[in-house]
Design a protein around this motif. Structure first.
Motif, PDB file in Angstrom:
ATOM      1  N   ASP A 170       0.626  -1.242   0.290  1.00 36.06           N
ATOM      2  CA  ASP A 170       0.117   0.078   0.031  1.00 36.06           C
ATOM      3  C   ASP A 170       0.929   1.362   0.051  1.00 36.06           C
ATOM      4  O   ASP A 170       0.219   2.193   0.180  1.00 36.06           O
ATOM      5  CB  ASP A 170      -0.896   0.103   1.300  1.00 36.06           C
ATOM      6  CG  ASP A 170      -0.016  -0.161   2.576  1.00 36.06           C
ATOM      7  OD1 ASP A 170       1.076  -0.298   2.410  1.00 36.06           O
ATOM      8  OD2 ASP A 170      -0.950   0.292   3.603  1.00 36.06           O
ATOM      9  N   HIS A 191      -1.459   4.263  -0.664  1.00 36.49           N
ATOM     10  CA  HIS A 191      -2.893   4.117  -0.882  1.00 36.49           C
ATOM     11  C   HIS A 191      -3.595   4.254   0.343  1.00 36.49           C
ATOM     12  O   HIS A 191      -3.463   3.751   1.201  1.00 36.49           O
ATOM     13  CB  HIS A 191      -3.124   2.916  -1.497  1.00 36.49           C
ATOM     14  CG  HIS A 191      -2.707   2.388  -2.856  1.00 36.49           C
ATOM     15  ND1 HIS A 191      -3.195   3.360  -3.728  1.00 36.49           N
ATOM     16  CD2 HIS A 191      -1.485   1.970  -3.467  1.00 36.49           C
ATOM     17  CE1 HIS A 191      -2.344   3.091  -5.096  1.00 36.49           C
ATOM     18  NE2 HIS A 191      -1.420   2.496  -4.847  1.00 36.49           N
ATOM     19  N   LEU A 192      -4.954   5.207   0.296  1.00 39.35           N
ATOM     20  CA  LEU A 192      -5.334   5.277   1.706  1.00 39.35           C
ATOM     21  C   LEU A 192      -6.457   4.004   1.969  1.00 39.35           C
ATOM     22  O   LEU A 192      -7.130   4.420   2.937  1.00 39.35           O
ATOM     23  CB  LEU A 192      -6.162   6.692   1.409  1.00 39.35           C
ATOM     24  CG  LEU A 192      -5.247   7.771   1.092  1.00 39.35           C
ATOM     25  CD1 LEU A 192      -5.884   9.225   0.909  1.00 39.35           C
ATOM     26  CD2 LEU A 192      -3.998   7.894   2.248  1.00 39.35           C
ATOM     27  N   ASP A 193      -6.770   3.291   1.108  1.00 39.81           N
ATOM     28  CA  ASP A 193      -7.677   2.316   1.361  1.00 39.81           C
ATOM     29  C   ASP A 193      -7.289   1.007   0.572  1.00 39.81           C
ATOM     30  O   ASP A 193      -6.405   0.901  -0.273  1.00 39.81           O
ATOM     31  CB  ASP A 193      -9.316   2.727   0.686  1.00 39.81           C
ATOM     32  CG  ASP A 193      -9.222   2.894  -0.632  1.00 39.81           C
ATOM     33  OD1 ASP A 193      -8.083   3.705  -1.310  1.00 39.81           O
ATOM     34  OD2 ASP A 193     -10.209   2.815  -1.325  1.00 39.81           O
ATOM     35  N   GLU A 194      -7.959   0.007   1.083  1.00 42.74           N
ATOM     36  CA  GLU A 194      -7.738  -1.276   0.699  1.00 42.74           C
ATOM     37  C   GLU A 194      -7.965  -1.589  -0.865  1.00 42.74           C
ATOM     38  O   GLU A 194      -7.274  -2.189  -1.642  1.00 42.74           O
ATOM     39  CB  GLU A 194      -8.395  -2.540   1.450  1.00 42.74           C
ATOM     40  CG  GLU A 194      -7.936  -2.612   2.874  1.00 42.74           C
ATOM     41  CD  GLU A 194      -8.483  -3.778   3.567  1.00 42.74           C
ATOM     42  OE1 GLU A 194      -9.347  -4.328   2.957  1.00 42.74           O
ATOM     43  OE2 GLU A 194      -8.283  -3.907   4.930  1.00 42.74           O
ATOM     44  N   SER A 195      -8.942  -0.834  -1.561  1.00 43.13           N
ATOM     45  CA  SER A 195      -9.272  -1.060  -2.859  1.00 43.13           C
ATOM     46  C   SER A 195      -8.438  -0.395  -3.608  1.00 43.13           C
ATOM     47  O   SER A 195      -8.360  -0.140  -4.826  1.00 43.13           O
ATOM     48  CB  SER A 195     -10.758  -0.673  -3.161  1.00 43.13           C
ATOM     49  OG  SER A 195     -11.203   0.638  -2.810  1.00 43.13           O
ATOM     50  N   LYS A 196      -7.506   0.591  -3.070  1.00 43.38           N
ATOM     51  CA  LYS A 196      -6.716   1.553  -3.899  1.00 43.38           C
ATOM     52  C   LYS A 196      -7.090   2.484  -4.640  1.00 43.38           C
ATOM     53  O   LYS A 196      -6.871   2.832  -5.705  1.00 43.38           O
ATOM     54  CB  LYS A 196      -5.629   0.691  -4.747  1.00 43.38           C
ATOM     55  CG  LYS A 196      -4.607  -0.074  -3.741  1.00 43.38           C
ATOM     56  CD  LYS A 196      -3.682  -0.728  -4.689  1.00 43.38           C
ATOM     57  CE  LYS A 196      -2.501  -1.772  -3.537  1.00 43.38           C
ATOM     58  NZ  LYS A 196      -1.789  -2.291  -4.359  1.00 43.38           N
ATOM     59  N   SER A 198      -8.027   5.329  -3.473  1.00 43.21           N
ATOM     60  CA  SER A 198      -7.520   6.951  -3.034  1.00 43.21           C
ATOM     61  C   SER A 198      -6.036   6.571  -2.661  1.00 43.21           C
ATOM     62  O   SER A 198      -5.593   5.657  -2.375  1.00 43.21           O
ATOM     63  CB  SER A 198      -8.378   7.446  -1.802  1.00 43.21           C
ATOM     64  OG  SER A 198      -9.744   7.587  -2.083  1.00 43.21           O
ATOM     65  N   HIS A 221      -8.268  10.144  -6.652  1.00 39.52           N
ATOM     66  CA  HIS A 221      -9.422   9.332  -5.962  1.00 39.52           C
ATOM     67  C   HIS A 221     -10.401   8.946  -7.172  1.00 39.52           C
ATOM     68  O   HIS A 221     -10.918   9.702  -7.876  1.00 39.52           O
ATOM     69  CB  HIS A 221     -10.427  10.362  -4.963  1.00 39.52           C
ATOM     70  CG  HIS A 221     -11.512   9.565  -4.614  1.00 39.52           C
ATOM     71  ND1 HIS A 221     -11.637   8.612  -3.590  1.00 39.52           N
ATOM     72  CD2 HIS A 221     -12.795   9.937  -4.695  1.00 39.52           C
ATOM     73  CE1 HIS A 221     -12.825   8.119  -3.435  1.00 39.52           C
ATOM     74  NE2 HIS A 221     -13.542   9.028  -3.947  1.00 39.52           N
TER      75      HIS A 221
END
Length: 278
Positions: A170, A191-196, A198, A221
């Motif tokens: 990440d 990456h700010l979230d698991e789904s990438k 953001s 985003h």
């Protein structure tokens, strides 16, 4: 070819792409067509840059692991790239040249190993051949590399650069000492979230000869699977934003703009690109 470290030119690329990819002040229109899975891909491009319009048409043919790429523009320039993969184990060779500039030929060889990568490029100038070489050692998680260029006629080094990169699922960080030791650039992308969907990025560059620092922050985003927004700002007051939308499957429209927040009386830079694919 290998699960080893990235080639040296890719050190810092993830952060650079977040800060630069898609941003433009030009007007660009691209149409691509394909003649089948094993056929030829044709791409026509028209660009208006600073009031100057140019266009080109390119063809890409893939045969097994080899790629043949030819592009012809309105100025009668012909650019050719021939890529041969696995001619030797874990090796890729790229031959490129432009016509009518007969001194533009280059031969690049890339070798991939589980713990190292090596590239060598020979510029086939008749008057002053230049040889570039780079090596990276490490793993996909951490890599150290260096690059140098040598002019065989003058016997002088044209460049020398060193860098390090750290890659996690990440996050990505890199430090590059370039311009013959005159600049140092550090970047970090996360990456700010698991789904990438953001991501945030920061980059700082210091030029020792002028004692100047440039710090840039940015982010992207994905609003949904069709729409992406990006933005960036540096300490010199340059603010840029980008909106990219998939208007029809595989076809993208990108609108970008930039303003100088320290000189709001200047006209903003605006760019639009439309890429149509079947």
């Amino acid at each position: 070819m290998s699960k080893g470290p990235e080639i040296f030119s890719n050190i810092g690329k993830k952060a650079r792409d977040l800060l630069t990819a898609g941003y433009s002040s030009d007007q660009k229109f691209t149409v691509s067509t394909y003649s089948g899975p094993a056929g030829i891909a044709l791409t026509s491009t028209a660009v208006n840059k600073g009031g100057l319009s140019t266009s080109d048409i390119g063809a890409v043919y893939k045969y097994k692991s080899h790629i043949f790429d030819v592009k012809i523009d309105t100025l009668s320039n012909i650019a050719t790239n021939l890529t041969f993969s696995d001619v030797l184990p874990s090796t890729k060779a790229v031959v490129s040249f432009k016509l009518p500039d007969y001194n533009s030929g280059k031969l690049e060889v890339q070798y991939f190993h589980h713990h190292a990568t090596f590239t060598s490029t020979v510029a086939l100038h008749q008057q002053s051949p230049v040889v570039d070489a780079s090596v990276t050692v490490g793993t996909p998680a951490i890599a150290f590399g260096a690059e140098t260029g040598y002019n065989t006629t003058s016997g002088s080094f044209t460049k020398y650069t060193a860098g390090i990169s750290i890659t996690k699922p990440d996050a990505y960080a890199s430090v590059i000492l370039g311009d013959k030791g005159d600049t140092i650039t550090a970047s970090y992308a996360h990456h700010l979230d698991e789904s990438k969907r953001s991501a945030a990025v920061g980059e700082i560059m210091r030029r020792f000869s002028t004692n100047e620092n440039t710090f840039t922050v940015g982010g992207s985003h994905a609003i949904d699977h069709l729409t992406l927004i990006k933005g960036k700002l540096n300490n010199h007051g340059k603010l840029a934003a980008l909106l990219q939308h998939e208007v029809i499957p595989k076809s993208l429209m990108t609108i970008s703009g930039e303003i100088d927040t320290k000189a709001l009386d200047k006209h903003p830079k605006l760019g639009i690109a439309l890429a149509l694919k079947p």
